[in-house]
Design a protein around this motif. Structure first.
Motif, PDB file in Angstrom:
ATOM      1  N   LEU A  99      -6.734  -0.188   1.343  1.00  0.00           N
ATOM      2  CA  LEU A  99      -6.891  -1.259   0.355  1.00  0.00           C
ATOM      3  C   LEU A  99      -7.396  -0.720  -0.978  1.00  0.00           C
ATOM      4  CD1 LEU A  99      -8.290  -4.159   2.565  1.00  0.00           C
ATOM      5  CD2 LEU A  99      -6.068  -4.060   1.433  1.00  0.00           C
ATOM      6  N   ARG A 100      -8.263   0.262  -0.925  1.00  0.00           N
ATOM      7  CA  ARG A 100      -8.695   0.888  -2.179  1.00  0.00           C
ATOM      8  C   ARG A 100      -7.505   1.555  -2.863  1.00  0.00           C
ATOM      9  NH1 ARG A 100     -13.568   4.777  -2.138  1.00  0.00           N
ATOM     10  NH2 ARG A 100     -13.063   4.584  -4.361  1.00  0.00           N
ATOM     11  N   TYR A 101      -6.670   2.191  -2.078  1.00  0.00           N
ATOM     12  CA  TYR A 101      -5.494   2.858  -2.652  1.00  0.00           C
ATOM     13  C   TYR A 101      -4.530   1.847  -3.258  1.00  0.00           C
ATOM     14  CZ  TYR A 101      -1.040   5.360  -2.745  1.00  0.00           C
ATOM     15  OH  TYR A 101       0.160   5.894  -3.139  1.00  0.00           O
ATOM     16  N   LEU A 102      -4.305   0.728  -2.564  1.00  0.00           N
ATOM     17  CA  LEU A 102      -3.308  -0.245  -3.009  1.00  0.00           C
ATOM     18  C   LEU A 102      -3.820  -1.166  -4.107  1.00  0.00           C
ATOM     19  CD1 LEU A 102      -1.859  -1.244   0.482  1.00  0.00           C
ATOM     20  CD2 LEU A 102      -0.844   0.303  -1.199  1.00  0.00           C
ATOM     21  N   LEU A 103      -5.126  -1.419  -4.139  1.00  0.00           N
ATOM     22  CA  LEU A 103      -5.670  -2.386  -5.091  1.00  0.00           C
ATOM     23  C   LEU A 103      -6.499  -1.757  -6.207  1.00  0.00           C
ATOM     24  CD1 LEU A 103      -6.841  -5.117  -2.558  1.00  0.00           C
ATOM     25  CD2 LEU A 103      -4.864  -5.256  -4.079  1.00  0.00           C
ATOM     26  N   GLU A 104      -7.019  -0.572  -5.962  1.00  0.00           N
ATOM     27  CA  GLU A 104      -7.962   0.014  -6.909  1.00  0.00           C
ATOM     28  C   GLU A 104      -7.340   1.143  -7.721  1.00  0.00           C
ATOM     29  OE1 GLU A 104     -12.156   0.503  -5.561  1.00  0.00           O
ATOM     30  OE2 GLU A 104     -11.785   2.612  -5.992  1.00  0.00           O
ATOM     31  N   LYS A 105      -6.921   2.194  -7.053  1.00  0.00           N
ATOM     32  CA  LYS A 105      -6.304   3.320  -7.759  1.00  0.00           C
ATOM     33  C   LYS A 105      -5.436   4.091  -6.767  1.00  0.00           C
ATOM     34  CE  LYS A 105     -10.519   6.052  -7.046  1.00  0.00           C
ATOM     35  NZ  LYS A 105     -11.544   6.882  -7.689  1.00  0.00           N
ATOM     36  N   PRO A 106      -4.258   4.576  -7.229  1.00  0.00           N
ATOM     37  CA  PRO A 106      -3.343   5.284  -6.323  1.00  0.00           C
ATOM     38  C   PRO A 106      -3.766   6.731  -6.096  1.00  0.00           C
ATOM     39  CG  PRO A 106      -2.371   5.140  -8.496  1.00  0.00           C
ATOM     40  CD  PRO A 106      -3.671   4.390  -8.575  1.00  0.00           C
ATOM     41  N   ASN A 107      -4.950   6.916  -5.521  1.00  0.00           N
ATOM     42  CA  ASN A 107      -5.470   8.250  -5.236  1.00  0.00           C
ATOM     43  C   ASN A 107      -4.868   8.732  -3.914  1.00  0.00           C
ATOM     44  OD1 ASN A 107      -7.019  10.481  -4.406  1.00  0.00           O
ATOM     45  ND2 ASN A 107      -8.805   9.745  -5.531  1.00  0.00           N
ATOM     46  N   PRO A 108      -4.107   9.821  -3.917  1.00  0.00           N
ATOM     47  CA  PRO A 108      -3.469  10.263  -2.668  1.00  0.00           C
ATOM     48  C   PRO A 108      -4.465  10.623  -1.585  1.00  0.00           C
ATOM     49  CG  PRO A 108      -3.260  11.942  -4.381  1.00  0.00           C
ATOM     50  CD  PRO A 108      -3.773  10.712  -5.052  1.00  0.00           C
ATOM     51  N   TRP A 109      -5.698  11.011  -1.975  1.00  0.00           N
ATOM     52  CA  TRP A 109      -6.703  11.323  -0.959  1.00  0.00           C
ATOM     53  C   TRP A 109      -7.140  10.066  -0.208  1.00  0.00           C
ATOM     54  CZ3 TRP A 109      -6.997  16.062   0.509  1.00  0.00           C
ATOM     55  CH2 TRP A 109      -6.720  17.094  -0.382  1.00  0.00           C
ATOM     56  N   LEU A 110      -7.186   8.936  -0.899  1.00  0.00           N
ATOM     57  CA  LEU A 110      -7.481   7.682  -0.201  1.00  0.00           C
ATOM     58  C   LEU A 110      -6.364   7.323   0.769  1.00  0.00           C
ATOM     59  CD1 LEU A 110      -8.959   5.457  -3.067  1.00  0.00           C
ATOM     60  CD2 LEU A 110     -10.163   6.295  -1.035  1.00  0.00           C
TER      61      LEU A 110
END
Length: 572
Positions: free
Chosen positions: A157-168
């Motif tokens: 959810l952090r990746y999809l809603l916050e920032k597209p960080n590949p580590w997340l």
């Protein structure tokens, strides 16, 4: 901490103290009881075998391979034992740590989505739901699974809603892969990509990740699943032992796909999960009449946060509803996500008179029922109580301290309710946390240690050891995992899932080697045709079954058990 504290509403200023109280309540009782059915003795038995034998890839239940669950949870128990060197602590440690992790992740996700004010409502909302405490206090796979699925959902959810960080993304998919080899449904967080695709196309509110991220996520998932799958398959395919190949086939196919699509036990109707939510998710379900329409309004406003959380929860519910096999713990992974979705709405709901009345009513009923049960156990005649203890092999004397623990909880809860409900600033939310903490502290320190000797079969196996003497050999027929675990010596078994007639044939060979010093432990209701009933000793009841002992010379001379003999010494 002070800056966070200052941003909270005045009614939640005691948040740090409540967090400490929650941690103490979850810790309460650690190391004070033995593993108890269901499931706990089985996993501890396999974990002990790993530590003793050094064979960690293929878990064992006695002399047989145990192929119903992957060994991840048993690895955690075994590793915990190597750390603390105490099985009474080690077997519960993975669930405790997973519960604390789940609480933190739930609160942190609520903070990231809604702000600091939502954090305590998400954490405390999850803690006060009954199912969370029950699973946190049990050594079953489900609490660890929920820890992994919540970690995966937190990262995705952090990746999809916050920032597209590949580590997340990698963390989220790796956790899902690890969860899949912990229990087959650990992939469920990945279902969040379905509502995300819809949100991205319809609302254009989410981040736009780069194409190569999908490859990174898939690779991380495979790495997580490979932690156990790759070494297990390599060992099974290179082994000449047909049992290891049968193990791989059983756990990869029958215990996953077949168990889901054509379940052979725990078969329940489609509405079963509604019943589970209405009971085990109390008191949270009391807010459903207000939460459901509020959630729907926010979905219609195209708020991607609600769409992802709630649609994912619905997909999980639908996934398990389709399968004929149902257990209440299957939908447990939904609960943290729903608490996150409810967190920003709860403060406004708590200002409603009807909501406050319902929560006070729930607390009042909980106290009345507990005090009533304690008084009944304390004052009822032995004849009226006998049905409660005889079938479980318990002593009537156990009920006296049990009644006092129930009354102590009722008294402590009453004080908490009065203290938080007195005056103009009434705080049912604070009362809920305090009373729930008192409930699980009482459960861990008082109730479970009292029930442990009988429910864990510790008392039964102690009687067995005393009856046969320290130098006798012991073998088991129709045993359950708690009996082998609690035996005071290395007991012989002839398989757990093997045909019962074959077990009896092997038992015959074993006792004939030294009939005066070798004993059989078995269910009294399933004594085989070759034992002289006059020489069978009733050793007592435990776990709703009567158990017996027979020395080797109780075998009728010349009697043979044929391979097609309909002998059954197993539990139902």
């Amino acid at each position: 901490m002070s800056s966070i504290h200052s941003r909270l509403p005045r009614v939640l200023r005691p948040v740090p103290l409540l967090r400490v109280l929650i941690a103490l309540a979850l810790l309460a009782g650690l190391g004070m009881r033995e593993p108890m059915p269901a499931d706990e003795p089985r996993f501890v038995l396999a974990a002990q075998a790993m530590v003793e034998s050094g064979q960690w890839l293929f878990p064992h239940r006695g002399t047989e391979l145990y192929a119903e669950k992957p060994p991840m949870f048993m690895w955690m128990q075994a590793a915990s034992y190597l750390l603390v060197r105490d099985w009474q602590v080690a077997f519960l440690l993975p669930s405790l740590l997973a519960a604390l992790l789940t609480l933190w992740l739930t609160g942190d996700l609520a903070r990231r989505l809604w702000g600091y004010r939502a954090t305590p409502y998400a954490m405390f909302g999850l803690f006060v739901c009954l199912q969370f405490g029950l699973q946190a206090k049990r050594a079953q796979i489900d609490m660890v699974l929920v820890g992994m699925t919540t970690l995966s959902l937190w990262a995705l959810l952090r990746y999809l809603l916050e920032k597209p960080n590949p580590w997340l993304l990698a963390l989220g998919t790796f956790s899902a892969g690890l969860g899949t080899v912990t229990k087959g449904v650990g992939f469920l967080p990945l279902l969040v990509f379905f509502p995300w695709l819809w949100v991205r196309a319809a609302f254009r509110q989410t981040v736009q990740p780069q194409r190569w991220h999908a490859l990174a996520g898939a690779t991380a998932f495979l790495l997580g699943a490979s932690v156990w799958l790759v070494p297990m398959l390599s060992a099974a395919l290179s082994s000449t032992d047909p049992a290891t190949y049968a193990y791989a086939r059983e756990i990869l196919f029958r215990q996953t796909g077949t168990r889901y699509a054509d379940a052979w036990h725990h078969v329940k109707p489609a509405w079963y999960y509604l019943q589970a939510m209405l009971t085990l998710w109390l008191p949270g379900t009391l807010l459903a009449p207000w939460l459901l329409p509020a959630w729907w309004r926010r979905i219609r406003r195209k708020d991607a946060r609600y769409v992802l959380l709630l649609t994912w929860a619905l997909l999980v519910l639908a996934f398990f509803t389709v399968s004929p096999g149902k257990r209440d713990v299957y939908i447990f992974p939904m609960l943290p996500a729903l608490c996150v979705a409810a967190a920003p709405l709860v403060p406004a709901l708590l200002r409603r008179t009807a909501v406050r009345a319902l929560l006070w009513g729930y607390l009042g009923i909980l106290v009345i029922v507990t005090i009533g049960a304690g008084l009944w156990l304390l004052l009822a005649s032995p004849e009226r109580l006998r049905w409660m203890v005889e079938d479980r092999g318990m002593d009537l004397a156990t009920l006296m301290p049990l009644s006092w623990w129930l009354l102590a909880f009722g008294g402590a809860a009453s004080v908490a309710i009065i203290a938080t409900g007195w005056g103009r600033q009434r705080q049912p939310e604070i009362a809920l946390v305090i009373v729930t903490a008192a409930l699980w502290a009482t459960y861990g320190v008082g109730v479970m240690p009292l029930l442990s000797p009988d429910s864990s079969a510790q008392a039964l196996m102690r009687r067995v050891g005393e009856r046969i003497g320290p130098d006798a050999g012991l073998a088991m027929l129709g045993w359950r995992e708690q009996h082998l675990l609690q035996a005071d010596r290395r007991a012989m078994d002839f398989g757990f899932t093997q045909p019962r007639a074959a077990q009896w044939q092997r038992a015959h060979e074993w006792v004939l080697e030294d009939p005066t010093r070798r004993w059989l432990f078995l269910r009294k209701e399933a004594i085989g045709p070759c034992l002289d009933p006059r020489q069978v000793i009733d050793i007592g009841r435990s776990n709703r079954r009567a158990w017996a002992l027979a020395r080797g010379d109780a075998w009728i001379p010349g009697c043979e058990v044929s391979a097609d003999e309909p002998v059954n010494s197993s539990e139902d």
